[in-house]
Design an enzyme around this catalytic site. Structure first.
Site, PDB file in Angstrom:
ATOM      1  N   ASN A  41       0.842  -1.210   0.000  1.00 16.08           N
ATOM      2  CA  ASN A  41       0.000   0.000   0.000  1.00 16.08           C
ATOM      3  C   ASN A  41       0.871   1.252   0.000  1.00 16.08           C
ATOM      4  O   ASN A  41       1.905   1.326   0.667  1.00 16.08           O
ATOM      5  CB  ASN A  41      -1.013  -0.001   1.149  1.00 16.08           C
ATOM      6  N   CYS A  52      -4.235   0.673  -2.270  1.00 17.28           N
ATOM      7  CA  CYS A  52      -4.063  -0.545  -1.467  1.00 17.28           C
ATOM      8  C   CYS A  52      -3.034  -1.480  -2.113  1.00 17.28           C
ATOM      9  O   CYS A  52      -2.791  -1.421  -3.328  1.00 17.28           O
ATOM     10  CB  CYS A  52      -5.381  -1.295  -1.345  1.00 17.28           C
ATOM     11  N   GLU A  54      -3.234  -4.640  -2.804  1.00 20.99           N
ATOM     12  CA  GLU A  54      -3.767  -5.544  -3.828  1.00 20.99           C
ATOM     13  C   GLU A  54      -3.792  -4.864  -5.193  1.00 20.99           C
ATOM     14  O   GLU A  54      -3.463  -5.454  -6.222  1.00 20.99           O
ATOM     15  CB  GLU A  54      -5.194  -5.985  -3.462  1.00 20.99           C
ATOM     16  N   CYS A  87     -10.294  -4.781   1.015  1.00 21.43           N
ATOM     17  CA  CYS A  87     -11.398  -3.809   1.070  1.00 21.43           C
ATOM     18  C   CYS A  87     -12.303  -3.998  -0.146  1.00 21.43           C
ATOM     19  O   CYS A  87     -11.975  -4.727  -1.096  1.00 21.43           O
ATOM     20  CB  CYS A  87     -10.843  -2.381   1.122  1.00 21.43           C
ATOM     21  N   CYS A  90     -10.775  -3.218  -3.586  1.00 18.05           N
ATOM     22  CA  CYS A  90      -9.835  -4.253  -4.036  1.00 18.05           C
ATOM     23  C   CYS A  90     -10.564  -5.511  -4.473  1.00 18.05           C
ATOM     24  O   CYS A  90     -10.159  -6.174  -5.423  1.00 18.05           O
ATOM     25  CB  CYS A  90      -8.823  -4.556  -2.935  1.00 18.05           C
TER      26      CYS A  90
END
Ligand code: THU
Length: 130
Positions: A41, A52, A54, A87, A90
């Protein structure tokens, strides 16, 4: 479970840029050919611009030429003792860029849990919906 993938996700969170939240996250994907791509991140003083782990991971991998069908597993790691899962933003990103049957490993300091990508975002919005 692929130990190299888990290790890579843990190494990735050590590269996180998190001066505001101090909450590092690392992500890694494993490809059919054994290659691993990672991301962490990246925060910003304009908080909403934070990316983020991901999405960093997948954006970087795709930018390097990785294709959806190359991906066989993904891991998301934090130095937390409790499970942390992706989240909503993501999950939407992963739904489109990672095959739905891909195992996603959620890695904490205490345990690693596995969930299928498809199960992360029930009734998700798909490209086919356009
Ligand atoms: N974060 C991620 O990197 N991935 C997630 O799926 C959840 C949240 C980051 C964003 C921010 O830098 C920090 O964790 C705290 O929200």
């Amino acid at each position: 479970m692929n130990e190299a993938l888990i290790h890579a996700a843990k190494a990735a969170y050590q590269k996180a840029y998190v001066p505001y939240s101090k909450f590092p996250v690392g992500a890694a994907i494993l490809l059919k050919n054994g290659d691993i791509h990672t991301g962490a991140n990246i925060e910003n003083a304009s908080f909403g611009l934070t990316i983020c782990a991901e999405r960093t991971c997948l954006s970087h991998a795709y930018s390097m030429g990785v294709k959806k069908e190359d991906i066989v597993a993904m891991a998301v790691a934090t130095p937390q003792s409790h499970q942390v899962s992706p989240c909503g933003a993501c999950r939407q990103f992963m739904r489109e860029l990672v095959p739905l049957n891909t195992p996603i490993y959620l890695v904490s300091t205490k345990q690693t849990d596995e969930i299928k990508n498809d199960d992360l975002l029930p009734l998700g919005f798909d490209p086919d919906d356009l």
